[in-house]
Design a protein around this motif. Structure first.
Motif, short mmCIF file in Angstrom:
data_model
loop_
_atom_site.label_atom_id
_atom_site.label_comp_id
_atom_site.label_asym_id
_atom_site.label_seq_id
_atom_site.Cartn_x
_atom_site.Cartn_y
_atom_site.Cartn_z
N ASP A 1 -23.74 -28.51 4.99
CA ASP A 1 -23.26 -29.10 3.69
C ASP A 1 -24.15 -28.70 2.54
O ASP A 1 -23.49 -28.38 1.50
N GLU A 2 -25.53 -28.53 2.59
CA GLU A 2 -26.22 -27.81 1.36
C GLU A 2 -25.50 -26.43 1.08
O GLU A 2 -25.50 -26.20 0.11
N PHE A 3 -25.35 -25.70 2.30
CA PHE A 3 -24.89 -24.37 2.05
C PHE A 3 -23.56 -24.39 1.42
O PHE A 3 -23.22 -23.49 0.31
N PHE A 4 -22.62 -25.07 1.72
CA PHE A 4 -21.47 -25.24 1.33
C PHE A 4 -21.48 -25.60 -0.52
O PHE A 4 -20.81 -24.82 -1.09
N ALA B 1 -24.03 -24.99 -2.53
CA ALA B 1 -24.65 -23.94 -3.31
C ALA B 1 -23.54 -22.93 -3.31
O ALA B 1 -23.36 -22.43 -4.48
N VAL B 2 -22.76 -22.41 -2.30
CA VAL B 2 -21.74 -21.43 -2.46
C VAL B 2 -20.76 -22.08 -3.50
O VAL B 2 -20.17 -20.86 -4.19
N ALA B 3 -20.11 -23.34 -3.12
CA ALA B 3 -19.01 -23.61 -4.04
C ALA B 3 -19.44 -23.52 -5.51
O ALA B 3 -18.39 -23.40 -6.23
N GLU B 4 -20.64 -23.88 -5.84
CA GLU B 4 -21.03 -23.97 -7.28
C GLU B 4 -20.88 -22.60 -7.70
O GLU B 4 -20.47 -22.12 -8.86
N GLU B 5 -21.26 -21.47 -7.10
CA GLU B 5 -21.17 -19.95 -7.58
C GLU B 5 -19.75 -19.38 -7.48
O GLU B 5 -19.47 -18.67 -8.29
N ASP B 6 -19.26 -19.83 -6.14
CA ASP B 6 -17.95 -19.00 -5.95
C ASP B 6 -16.77 -19.63 -5.77
O ASP B 6 -15.67 -19.25 -5.34
N THR C 1 -15.80 -22.63 1.82
CA THR C 1 -15.44 -23.02 2.95
C THR C 1 -15.31 -21.80 4.00
O THR C 1 -15.81 -22.04 5.09
N MET C 2 -14.99 -20.77 3.77
CA MET C 2 -14.66 -19.68 4.56
C MET C 2 -16.31 -19.24 5.06
O MET C 2 -16.57 -18.95 6.36
N LEU C 3 -17.25 -19.12 4.09
CA LEU C 3 -18.52 -18.65 4.62
C LEU C 3 -19.24 -19.68 5.52
O LEU C 3 -19.90 -19.26 6.25
N THR C 4 -18.96 -21.06 5.00
CA THR C 4 -19.82 -21.97 5.69
C THR C 4 -19.20 -21.89 7.18
O THR C 4 -19.88 -22.04 8.19
#
Ligand SMILES: NC(=O)c1ccc[n+]([C@@H]2O[C@H](COP(=O)([O-])OP(=O)(O)OC[C@H]3O[C@@H](n4cnc5c(N)ncnc54)[C@H](OP(=O)(O)O)[C@@H]3O)[C@@H](O)[C@H]2O)c1
Length: 278
Positions: A218-221, A223-228, A234-237
């Motif tokens: 969830d934390e990873f999602f 952080a990535v969502a904020e940038e990209d 969703t794909m990267l997580t």
């Protein structure tokens, strides 16, 4: 290019994704071998855009060998439709050999792999790679290295990170050598490292402290969502959730078997990498 030297051939090999990490190296190696190479990406002439299939026939005209790096990932919905269409267009253009880059441990990529391996009239090979070492130096984690914090949902899992130069060399063997039709070449680096161990190697290579911070999915999602944005997040997580569960920890011997020399270690690749600006 036509040549009178003995080792050259007049057949053309096209490289889809030729401005990317694997494709650029593969095109360079083919050039060094005297092969006629057609670099394809959205900005090349002819251009190749996965989102504009009407241009594919022109891009592949007169091509006999084809390397394809798909974006964003073979596991995304619709990738199998794109690969099926690519094979149809390739066959129509006279392509005889296809090498597809795939990801190790990605169940969602298997349908695309099967399409290439079983394409009638085409010798298909899959290069199924582990995580690239160059993700830290040229890819999506370069920014994290610059900040000094490698936040990944990877716990203590080990990954046999592979040098993209090794992937390129294996792909070129599959494109130019004999005996690779119908095969999956599962390629990894020589040793399995935790992300904490890679962070330590990155600290040595950069001369700055780089720390690994294990985070939740969830934390990873977030952080990535904020940038990209949420789609990339969703794909990267989901990709991390699938492939960083321990299934890929074991290294393979494939690079050594194909190239006749060992796969290169992460520490060697990082020591040679440029971190200028990172
Ligand atoms: N990173 C890893 O650890 C890892 C591991 C295993 C497998 N893989 C697979 O590697 C593949 C990516 O290969 P890579 O790392 O060599 O490439 P990359 O460095 O991610 O570069 C992407 C390439 O695709 C091109 N591209 C982007 N959007 C495109 C579009 N809409 N149509 C046509 N071309 C487009 C880019 O060129 P332009 O922007 O100039 O068009 C560039 O050449 C993915 O399928 C991924 O799943 C990655």
């Amino acid at each position: 290019m036509t040549s009178t030297t003995t080792s050259t051939t007049t057949s053309t090999t096209a490289v889809i994704g030729a401005t990317g990490k694997t494709g650029r190296r593969i095109a360079d190696l083919l050039d060094e071998r005297g092969q006629t190479t057609r670099r394809l990406a959205r900005g090349t002439s002819p251009a190749f855009d996965w989102e504009q299939p009407e241009g594919w026939a022109r891009a592949l005209e007169g091509v006999e060998g084809l390397y394809a790096a798909y974006v964003p990932d073979l596991a995304v919905p619709g990738a199998d439709d794109d690969i099926a269409r690519l094979i149809e267009v390739a066959r129509g253009a006279g392509v005889r050999r296809v090498v597809l880059l795939s990801g190790r441990g990605e169940d969602g990529a298997r349908a695309c792999e099967e399409l290439v391996l079983n394409a009638p009239g085409i010798a298909g090979t899959v290069v199924r790679a582990s995580w690239f070492t160059q993700n830290f130096t040229e890819g999506m984690l370069r920014g994290a290295v610059a900040t000094g914090v490698l936040a990944m949902p990877a716990g203590d899992v080990r990954e046999p990170f592979i040098d993209v130069d090794d992937i390129a060399a294996v792909a070129v063997e599959a494109l130019t050598g004999d005996g690779y039709a119908g095969r999956v070449l599962e390629v990894t680096g020589p040793e399995s490292l935790t992300f904490a161990e890679v962070a330590s190697l990155l600290s040595t290579a950069t001369g700055r402290e780089i720390v690994y911070v294990p985070v939740t999915f969830d934390e990873f999602f977030a952080a990535v969502a904020e940038e990209d944005g949420p789609e990339v997040a969703t794909m990267l997580t989901e990709l991390c959730r699938e492939v960083l569960d321990g299934r890929n920890e074991a290294a393979t011997a494939t690079v050594g078997e194909v190239l006749g020399r060992p796969a290169r270690e992460v520490r060697t690749v990082l020591a040679e990498a440029s971190f200028a600006g990172a």
